[in-house]
Design an enzyme around this catalytic site. Structure first.
Site: not given
Length: 306
Positions: A88, A191
């Site tokens: 991430s 996300h």
């Protein structure tokens, strides 16, 4: 081959930068990174409480800065790694490690990423939960029923899901067979498509950021593939804001590449933990404090000597 990995949001702990600030030059370095990000990382890395540093606006710059400080401490030894990857927001740290971004540019970029994602999260109350031990197909079917989405495929039987708070509660009340649902303290459904407004805002900042091509192997969260273009890697980082993180595919790619060890930058723990389940038998070294540098260097040197 040893791979250096950089953790994502949620790895931070109160006061975790305090021992790093005892090293010569680190306070000045952290203030410079703070200025680039627009966040007081000295305060947040030493005295701020858990609730304060959980805030996306603080957590993301704090984690990337910690990774940069760790790379500084490793110095030339970081070049012994056969490749880099980040989870991430850790992909921004990995971009610094691979020479794609300058540290100050990375901090300016992560500051804007954090602001854009926080603003997107504020539009609709959403959250995230970790699901452990579920059959992947059964879980995905249940998510479709509830209007939830997978956010992180972390490997080792762990998938993080995201979406509306009532839907997450329904999942916890009636999870797939043998699954365990753990609510996460996050500010939004990262996300997923809930982050679409952040993508366009972040893309504008990325377009104004200089990149160079990576100097070594660099894996992407998109699908675990390697990326040879700095511009392409930055474009993937932008798109990843609203797409699932495929750390499971990154670990599979490490195995295919013959990776023989994992070194996790500060704040370490999450990715070495996943590696113990997803890359069984592969040794790892997590750098939490400067005291951990010696073991990490030893592992890097063992890979270079192999």
């Amino acid at each position: 081959m040893i791979v250096i990995v950089a953790p994502g949001q949620g790895s931070q702990k109160p006061g975790f930068l305090t021992p790093w600030l005892e090293r010569p030059g680190v306070p000045e370095r952290l203030r410079s990174l703070s200025d680039a990000a627009g966040v007081d990382l000295v305060e947040h890395g030493t005295v701020s409480d858990a609730e304060t540093i959980r805030d996306t606006l603080v957590a993301q710059p704090l984690i990337v800065a910690a990774g940069i400080l760790t790379l500084d401490a490793l110095g030339d030894r970081a070049a012994l790694a056969g490749g880099f990857a980040g989870h991430s927001v850790g992909e921004i740290t990995a971009a610094v490690a691979a020479g794609v971004l300058l540290p100050e540019d990375a901090m300016a970029l992560v500051g804007e990423r954090a602001r854009a994602m926080a603003d997107a999260a504020a539009q609709t109350p959403t959250g995230m939960a970790a699901v452990l031990g579920a059959d992947e197909a059964a879980l995905e079917a249940r998510l479709r029923e509830l209007g939830l989405a997978p956010a992180n495929y972390n490997g080792g039987g762990q998938i993080v899901v995201a979406g509306a708070l009532d839907a997450l509660a329904a999942l916890a009340e009636a999870p797939p067979e043998r699954a365990r649902v753990i609510p996460l303290q996050t500010a939004g459904a990262f996300h997923t498509e809930y982050m679409a407004p952040a993508v366009e805002r972040f893309r504008a900042k990325a377009a104004a950021t200089a990149t160079t091509d990576p100097t070594t192997t660099l894996w992407t969260n998109r699908d675990g593939s390697t990326v040879a273009s700095g511009t392409e890697y930055l474009e993937l980082i932008v798109g990843q804001v609203s797409r699932p993180v495929r750390w499971d595919l990154c670990m599979a790619a490490f195995a295919d590449a013959g990776v023989t060890g994992i070194v996790e930058l500060a704040p370490a723990g999450a990715l070495t933990g996943l590696a113990k389940r997803g890359l069984r038998g592969v040794p790892s070294a997590g750098i939490t404090t400067p005291d951990d540098l010696e073991a990490a260097v030893a592992l890097l040197e063992s890979g270079a000597a192999a």
